[in-house]
Design an enzyme around this catalytic site. Structure first.
Site, PDB file in Angstrom:
ATOM      1  CG  HIS A  50      -1.601  -1.165   1.627  1.00 42.63           C
ATOM      2  ND1 HIS A  50      -2.968  -1.264   1.529  1.00 42.63           N
ATOM      3  CD2 HIS A  50      -1.188  -2.364   2.121  1.00 42.63           C
ATOM      4  CE1 HIS A  50      -3.367  -2.459   1.933  1.00 42.63           C
ATOM      5  NE2 HIS A  50      -2.297  -3.145   2.298  1.00 42.63           N
ATOM      6  CE1 TYR A  51      -2.147   5.838  -2.470  1.00 40.61           C
ATOM      7  CE2 TYR A  51      -0.695   5.370  -4.308  1.00 40.61           C
ATOM      8  CZ  TYR A  51      -1.906   5.795  -3.828  1.00 40.61           C
ATOM      9  OH  TYR A  51      -2.897   6.192  -4.711  1.00 40.61           O
ATOM     10  CB  THR A  52       0.656   6.162   4.176  1.00 42.81           C
ATOM     11  OG1 THR A  52       1.541   7.198   3.732  1.00 42.81           O
ATOM     12  CG2 THR A  52       1.463   4.955   4.639  1.00 42.81           C
ATOM     13  CD  GLU A 114      -0.828   1.379   4.444  1.00 43.67           C
ATOM     14  OE1 GLU A 114      -0.381   2.212   3.628  1.00 43.67           O
ATOM     15  OE2 GLU A 114      -2.036   1.089   4.543  1.00 43.67           O
ATOM     16  CG  HIS A 161      -5.158  -1.835  -0.969  1.00 44.24           C
ATOM     17  ND1 HIS A 161      -5.463  -0.760  -0.174  1.00 44.24           N
ATOM     18  CD2 HIS A 161      -6.127  -2.756  -0.711  1.00 44.24           C
ATOM     19  CE1 HIS A 161      -6.548  -1.016   0.527  1.00 44.24           C
ATOM     20  NE2 HIS A 161      -6.975  -2.228   0.212  1.00 44.24           N
ATOM     21  CG  ASP A 171      -3.284   1.653  -2.023  1.00 44.97           C
ATOM     22  OD1 ASP A 171      -4.467   1.543  -2.392  1.00 44.97           O
ATOM     23  OD2 ASP A 171      -2.856   1.139  -0.981  1.00 44.97           O
TER      24      ASP A 171
END
Length: 288
Positions: A50-52, A114, A161, A171
């Site tokens: 994922h990215y946050t 993440e 994700h 993401d």
């Protein structure tokens, strides 16, 4: 701000040390652990990246104080820190409503990672995506190799994700370097020469939409099987392109996308072993 950051980081360090340790059995209960059943498997079968969509302090606060969580957080410092937020033996709430192959609700079968990254911003010139720092990816590669070794994760089971939730997530986005992970031997990748060999045929005759839907499902995506090019199918095509052809990910099922899918779902043929030459005068016996 320094006080808040130090407090948050102290909390993270405390959480990182909280590995799950089985409590002793209650008085009067004797548990014999000398036997082990054959019919069992590792809880962890997937890794989801994922990215946050936020900076490090806010990412830390969200992932440690709210219901959403992740097993690991990779910061965006020049020398990134990898925080362990949830013990791998426990489920973290990172995937949400999700599907891949025969699995749904992948929280129960995956490790979530993440990466601190803002995601994107919409500008008058179009959507601008934020790149990942090379040092972040270096740390991610080391982390993934460790996880893969310990849990025997298959290359096709390291996912974004957006792949497990293509109708609602973007993401890790088109600038995530999936090819770097392929070069490190972590994920499968369509071999370019095989893609180039198949491309002319698909340029002459493009498969119908049902072929695209069926082949995307063979890869693992949750996609309608209707033969109709609807919004849901376009979203899945766009997610596939984001990973394997990030230069153009508009969701159009074109010839290059077909060639990529074909190669990805067509294993290389296994050639028969070459006969072993036996020197003249040497007698051989059949192997029983």
């Amino acid at each position: 701000m320094k006080i808040v950051t130090l407090t948050v980081l102290s909390t993270l360090l405390a959480l990182a040390g909280c590995a799950t340790v089985p409590p002793p059995p209650p008085a009067g209960l004797a548990i014999d652990r000398t036997l082990s059943a054959r019919g069992q498997s590792d809880r962890v079968k997937y890794v989801i990246i994922h990215y946050t969509v936020s900076d490090t302090p806010r990412s830390v606060k969200i992932l440690t104080t709210q219901d959403v969580s992740a097993h690991y957080l990779v910061t965006d410092a020049d020398q990134p820190t990898v925080y362990s937020l949830v013990d791998e033996s426990r489920q973290s709430n990172h995937a949400g409503y999700s599907n891949w192959k025969i699995y749904n609700q992948l929280n129960a079968a995956s490790i979530g990672i993440e990466i601190v990254n803002p995601g994107y911003k919409d500008t008058p010139e179009g959507r601008a995506w934020y790149p990942f720092k090379p040092a972040q990816i270096d740390q991610l590669v080391l982390l993934l190799k460790d996880i893969v070794k310990r849990h025997n994760i298959r290359p096709e089971n390291i996912l974004g994700h957006n792949e497990i939730a293509p109708q609602r997530k973007l993401d890790p986005g088109p600038l995530f370097p999936w090819k770097r992970l392929a070069d490190e031997g972590l994920i499968t990748w369509p071999e370019p020469s095989r893609v180039a060999a198949r491309l002319p045929g698909y340029q002459q005759q493009l498969p119908d939409i049902f072929w695209f839907q069926r082949t995307l499902a063979q890869v693992g995506y949750a996609v309608p099987q209707t033969g109709v090019f609807d919004t849901a199918t376009r979203n899945v095509v766009a997610v596939f392109q984001t990973k394997y052809r990030p230069a153009l990910f508009d969701g159009t099922p074109d010839a290059e996308t077909a060639a990529l899918l074909d190669v990805l779902t067509s294993p290389l043929p296994v050639l028969p072993a070459a006969p072993v030459a036996v020197p003249a005068g040497v007698e051989t016996a059949p192997v029983e």
